[in-house]
Design an enzyme around this catalytic site. Structure first.
Site, short mmCIF file in Angstrom:
data_model
loop_
_atom_site.label_atom_id
_atom_site.label_comp_id
_atom_site.label_asym_id
_atom_site.label_seq_id
_atom_site.Cartn_x
_atom_site.Cartn_y
_atom_site.Cartn_z
N ASP A 191 0.88 -1.16 0.00
CA ASP A 191 0.00 0.00 0.00
C ASP A 191 0.92 1.21 0.00
O ASP A 191 1.54 1.52 1.02
CB ASP A 191 -0.91 0.00 1.23
N HIS A 192 1.04 1.89 -1.16
CA HIS A 192 2.06 2.93 -1.27
C HIS A 192 1.86 4.06 -0.28
O HIS A 192 2.81 4.78 0.04
CB HIS A 192 2.13 3.47 -2.71
N LYS A 196 4.76 6.76 2.44
CA LYS A 196 4.92 8.21 2.42
C LYS A 196 5.54 8.69 3.73
O LYS A 196 5.24 8.18 4.80
CB LYS A 196 3.58 8.90 2.17
N HIS A 254 -6.09 2.60 1.74
CA HIS A 254 -5.36 3.81 2.15
C HIS A 254 -5.92 4.44 3.42
O HIS A 254 -5.19 4.67 4.40
CB HIS A 254 -5.39 4.85 1.03
#
Length: 504
Positions: A191-192, A196, A254
């Site tokens: 899950d990018h 972050k 997200h």
């Protein structure tokens, strides 16, 4: 002086990208590896093998990768550095669904490992639709390319891109398919958002600052807002989006992962499973939203014609590839609660949407009002509350709203923002999310990746909402003009509680 939290040492390996000629590889994966190479984070002996249907040779693949780096890389393309980096890039054309392809894949991998002096460590990145997962995993196993989970060296790992299912049943089926070949310890569900910088900083902010953790509970926090807004419409993703919608596309992964980091209990160590245990406990505390409750606690809508960044945007149902009677939501807002001691009675408001006023992601923690005495004695003009806002994109950083005295002889007050920006504080742009996540996989650190039980727990909470919409839904969804902050129904969702959405 900076304090090291974890030492990430990437092991020599080959990264095999299924879908290597696709958009994700060109825009994100190859540029991320290039930046890691520039920063000295990759071992000297590594290799990337792209697998795809396009009939490319190594040279053509490298030229495509160079174009992607020139356009999308965080750091500029440097000819001298590129000349060294491109030697590690290779390509093989073939079909994932053709079992005969895997003998060729095996031969190419083994030849590259010999030439690049690699020890047999392999990472397989499934940047392909979930319908191809079974063929890829079974093909790798039958070709003898997957090491047993008890092999520390050489290791085999697999990276899985979302979407992992569209409801609980399909997620369980996908997990079962991958789990037949790879052990859970070998699976990295990416899950990018978790890569972050500001998202990673949430744990540090909470558990490395003694002034915050004592306040991080229902006694002092009024509510939490989590916003992920996108300025773009569905664009070229219309076919995918029409079958998915905002709840599946953004909330299930997200936004719920952000919620877990904000609300989790302190883990007793930074061990991957300890951290992930703390995160999944949050999902298990989510109060269910079922049946007619969807009308009270959720809002869904579609964008109508409008203007975003000076460009006219057609309404969602007017986009090419979208059914004119579609009820797929491009916007969703939810009010939810966690039934545990820390967060008893504290509402969490989540919202995400396409074609909104701007591209922005933020977690905002609003503290309770001060007593209505002294500087807050006038009920007609109450003091604005303290708010800690964590900005995830586009400019990573955080701010704290405080109340200050206005200079002068009168006892006037005014809210001020204490601002922190990563670029200003540390003098360089933050690494892209995929840089951190790929490095973690190479180092075997699964802290920022979703475990099987977490994926299924999130779907177990999301699926009843989908079912409630299907049972109690309407023929036409509310609309909001493209370029706005969402529908009036979402405003009412939070205004009915005497609160307002933040303007980002």
């Amino acid at each position: 002086m900076p304090h090291a939290i974890k030492d990430h040492q990437a092991d020599p390996c080959i990264l095999v990208i299924f879908g290597g000629s696709g958009d994700l590889a060109k825009r994100k994966l190859i540029p991320a590896l290039y930046n890691l190479s520039l920063d000295g984070m990759l071992p000297s002996n590594f290799a990337v093998l792209g697998l795809g249907r396009r009939n490319l040779n190594d040279g053509e693949f490298r030229e495509s990768a160079r174009e992607g780096i020139a356009k999308y890389s965080r750091q500029p393309l440097v000819d001298r550095k590129w000349a060294d980096f491109e030697k590690h890039l290779f390509y093989l054309a073939g079909s994932i669904d053709d079992s005969a392809s895997y003998e060729a894949i095996k031969n190419r991998i083994e030849r590259i490992e010999t030439e690049q002096h690699l020890p047999g460590n392999r990472i397989f990145y499934l940047a392909v639709p979930p319908t191809s997962f079974a063929a890829a995993c079974e093909g790798l196993q039958q070709a003898g390319l997957v090491s047993p989970p008890d092999h520390v060296h050489p290791f085999s790992r697999v990276i899985v891109e979302k979407p992992i299912g569209r409801d609980l049943k399909s997620a369980q089926e996908i997990n079962a398919v991958i789990g037949r070949v790879f052990d859970e310890s070998q699976i990295f569900r990416i899950d990018h958002y978790l890569g972050k910088e500001t998202v990673q900083n949430i744990m540090v902010l909470r558990f490395a600052n003694s002034i915050l953790e004592p306040l991080w509970n229902h006694k002092y926090i009024d509510h939490v807002q989590i916003t992920v807004s996108e300025a773009e419409g569905v664009g070229t993703r219309a076919t995918y989006y029409e079958e998915t919608g905002a709840l599946r596309d953004m909330v299930q992964n997200h936004l719920l992962q952000l919620l877990c980091l904000v609300a989790m209990e302190p883990p007793y160590s930074l061990d991957a499973d300890v951290v992930r245990n703390a995160r999944i406990d949050v999902l298990r505390c989510l109060r269910p939203i079922t049946g007619k409750d969807v009308n009270q606690f959720t809002v869904r809508a579609q964008y109508s014609p409008g203007i975003v960044d000076g460009v006219e945007v057609p309404g969602y149902r007017r986009e090419p590839g979208i059914r004119p009677d579609s009820t797929t939501e491009t916007y969703v807002a939810l009010k939810l609660f966690l039934d545990n001691w820390r967060w008893a009675g504290v509402p969490f408001y989540l919202r995400t949407g396409k074609a909104m006023a701007k591209r922005a992601s933020e977690v905002a923690v609003q503290f309770k009002d001060i007593p209505q005495i002294l500087f807050n004695a006038n009920p007609a003009s109450p003091q604005p509350p303290n708010v800690l806002a964590l900005r995830i994109q586009p400019e990573e950083g955080m701010s704290l709203r405080m109340i200050s005295k206005v200079p002068g002889t009168k006892a006037q007050t005014h809210p001020v923002e204490l601002n922190f920006k990563y670029g200003d504080a540390f003098g360089s742009p933050s690494p892209e999310a995929y840089e951190r996540l790929l490095l973690d996989v190479m180092a075997g650190d699964a802290s920022l990746f979703m475990r099987r039980d977490a994926v299924e727990a999130s779907w177990a909470w999301i699926t009843p909402i989908l079912e409630g919409w299907q049972t109690h839904g309407t023929k036409w969804l509310p609309e909001y003009p493209a370029g706005s902050w969402g529908p009036v129904e979402a405003d009412r969702l939070i205004q009915n509680d005497g609160r307002m959405w933040r303007m980002l």
